[in-house]
Design an enzyme around this catalytic site. Structure first.
Site, mmCIF file in Angstrom:
data_model
loop_
_atom_site.group_PDB
_atom_site.id
_atom_site.type_symbol
_atom_site.label_atom_id
_atom_site.label_comp_id
_atom_site.label_asym_id
_atom_site.label_seq_id
_atom_site.Cartn_x
_atom_site.Cartn_y
_atom_site.Cartn_z
ATOM 1 N N ASP A 184 -3.148 4.769 -1.310
ATOM 2 C CA ASP A 184 -3.926 5.470 -0.289
ATOM 3 C C ASP A 184 -3.677 6.960 -0.443
ATOM 4 O O ASP A 184 -2.605 7.460 -0.100
ATOM 5 C CB ASP A 184 -3.515 4.998 1.105
ATOM 6 C CG ASP A 184 -4.358 5.634 2.203
ATOM 7 O OD1 ASP A 184 -5.283 6.402 1.877
ATOM 8 O OD2 ASP A 184 -4.094 5.348 3.384
ATOM 9 N N LYS A 202 0.861 -1.184 0.000
ATOM 10 C CA LYS A 202 0.000 0.000 0.000
ATOM 11 C C LYS A 202 0.894 1.228 0.000
ATOM 12 O O LYS A 202 1.681 1.436 0.931
ATOM 13 C CB LYS A 202 -0.932 0.010 1.213
ATOM 14 C CG LYS A 202 -1.954 1.143 1.135
ATOM 15 C CD LYS A 202 -3.043 1.019 2.187
ATOM 16 C CE LYS A 202 -2.619 1.647 3.487
ATOM 17 N NZ LYS A 202 -3.773 1.849 4.419
ATOM 18 N N ASP A 233 -12.399 4.964 3.217
ATOM 19 C CA ASP A 233 -11.769 4.767 4.517
ATOM 20 C C ASP A 233 -12.318 5.790 5.510
ATOM 21 O O ASP A 233 -13.233 5.497 6.272
ATOM 22 C CB ASP A 233 -10.246 4.869 4.399
ATOM 23 C CG ASP A 233 -9.544 4.689 5.737
ATOM 24 O OD1 ASP A 233 -10.194 4.302 6.719
ATOM 25 O OD2 ASP A 233 -8.328 4.948 5.816
ATOM 26 N N LYS A 291 -11.875 -0.370 10.165
ATOM 27 C CA LYS A 291 -10.823 -0.245 11.178
ATOM 28 C C LYS A 291 -11.481 -0.226 12.552
ATOM 29 O O LYS A 291 -12.380 0.580 12.800
ATOM 30 C CB LYS A 291 -10.010 1.038 10.971
ATOM 31 C CG LYS A 291 -9.212 1.058 9.677
ATOM 32 C CD LYS A 291 -8.475 2.384 9.516
ATOM 33 C CE LYS A 291 -7.639 2.404 8.243
ATOM 34 N NZ LYS A 291 -6.993 3.722 8.024
ATOM 35 N N ASP A 295 -4.946 -5.081 5.744
ATOM 36 C CA ASP A 295 -3.872 -4.098 5.883
ATOM 37 C C ASP A 295 -3.587 -3.992 7.381
ATOM 38 O O ASP A 295 -3.935 -3.019 8.033
ATOM 39 C CB ASP A 295 -4.314 -2.752 5.287
ATOM 40 C CG ASP A 295 -3.286 -1.647 5.497
ATOM 41 O OD1 ASP A 295 -2.081 -1.960 5.470
ATOM 42 O OD2 ASP A 295 -3.688 -0.488 5.698
ATOM 43 N N ASP A 324 -0.585 -4.223 9.264
ATOM 44 C CA ASP A 324 0.873 -4.228 9.404
ATOM 45 C C ASP A 324 1.386 -3.410 10.581
ATOM 46 O O ASP A 324 2.598 -3.317 10.796
ATOM 47 C CB ASP A 324 1.528 -3.715 8.113
ATOM 48 C CG ASP A 324 1.069 -2.307 7.744
ATOM 49 O OD1 ASP A 324 0.156 -1.781 8.401
ATOM 50 O OD2 ASP A 324 1.630 -1.742 6.788
ATOM 51 N N LYS A 327 1.449 5.296 0.008
ATOM 52 C CA LYS A 327 0.862 6.576 0.369
ATOM 53 C C LYS A 327 1.125 7.576 -0.767
ATOM 54 O O LYS A 327 2.262 7.749 -1.212
ATOM 55 C CB LYS A 327 1.471 7.103 1.669
ATOM 56 C CG LYS A 327 1.178 6.232 2.881
ATOM 57 C CD LYS A 327 -0.267 6.343 3.326
ATOM 58 C CE LYS A 327 -0.495 5.646 4.653
ATOM 59 N NZ LYS A 327 -1.883 5.786 5.130
ATOM 60 N N GLU A 362 -7.568 4.150 -2.311
ATOM 61 C CA GLU A 362 -8.231 4.370 -1.028
ATOM 62 C C GLU A 362 -8.431 5.865 -0.766
ATOM 63 O O GLU A 362 -7.497 6.651 -0.883
ATOM 64 C CB GLU A 362 -7.377 3.746 0.081
ATOM 65 C CG GLU A 362 -8.003 3.784 1.447
ATOM 66 C CD GLU A 362 -7.168 3.040 2.472
ATOM 67 O OE1 GLU A 362 -7.356 3.296 3.679
ATOM 68 O OE2 GLU A 362 -6.325 2.208 2.072
#
Length: 239
Positions: free
Chosen positions: A62, A32, A115, A139, A192, A194, A34, A90
């Site tokens: 993202d 992923k 998100d 999340k 995701d 991590d 950024k 995202e």
């Protein structure tokens, strides 16, 4: 167990390429990245990483609310035209801009994931009823815990909208709880998770375990966490 991606933080293209190659070397098959602060630089970053890691590794972007709706469409269409193989984008627009999110979703081929717009069950219900996104990022820390996260997963399952189980910067306690939910819901097709492997130290004994990009939940009762080493009580008054 299941696979998780690894987040590549926003940096200069060459530094992000080094981080991406290191992650692939550790066994990660999905990254992923950024993006969202500079469209031209974003494109350079993604192209450099795709050229470095080859076609066999999934790239997820993202944007962290960094683009306007029309700007996002222009950028994503360029990614598509260049054949960079982006799996999903995202949160391309501001969290409150549901109309903008739907505009992007309707005008590109790449899957769009909500998100920050998918804050809790009520927001997710609105997103799904408007078909404003293709995917939902759940999340626990954002939704308010397992109770609301289960509601979100149920809404998504009803509408046949796949979910990713994501994370903030929680310890392995939160990651383990999220992993248990992800493992138990078929609609959660991506992870995701991590955050725990990015921590300098892990004081949590038990719980989820990591081996490269594989995350394995425990067979022990509950979350399988048996101790937190080195913890200290925080007292507002004299203890």
């Amino acid at each position: 167990g299941f696979e998780t991606d690894l987040t590549i933080s926003l940096n200069a293209p060459d530094e992000m390429v080094r981080d991406a190659l290191s992650a692939v070397g550790e066994g990660y098959t999905a990254l992923k990245l950024k993006v969202g602060n500079d469209p031209a630089l974003d494109f350079a970053r993604v192209r450099a990483i795709r050229e470095a890691i080859g076609a066999g590794v999934a790239i997820r972007l993202d944007a962290n609310q960094g683009w306007g709706a029309k700007e996002a469409v222009r950028i994503i269409r360029r990614f598509e035209a260049e054949g960079l193989g982006i799996e999903l984008i995202e949160q391309p627009v501001k969290a409150h801009d549901l109309e903008g999110l739907k505009y992007v979703t309707d005008h590109v081929e790449t899957d769009i994931m909500a998100d920050e717009s998918a804050f809790g069950p009520l927001e997710v219900m609105r997103l799904l009823s408007q078909r404003a996104c293709d995917l939902i990022n759940i999340k626990l820390m954002k939704a308010g815990g397992l109770h609301n996260a289960v509601k979100i997963a149920s809404f998504a399952e009803t509408m046949d909208v796949q979910c990713m189980m994501g994370c903030m910067l929680e310890s392995k306690v939160g990651i383990t709880a999220a992993a248990c939910l992800a493992a138990g819901r078929r609609i959660v097709t991506r992870a995701d998770l991590d955050a725990a492997v990015l921590l300098a130290e892990d004081p949590v004994v038990g719980g989820a375990t990591f081996a490269g990009n594989r995350l394995q939940v425990s067979d022990a009762p509950g979350l399988g966490i048996v101790d937190v080493q080195g913890w200290q009580p925080i007292c507002r008054v004299a203890c």
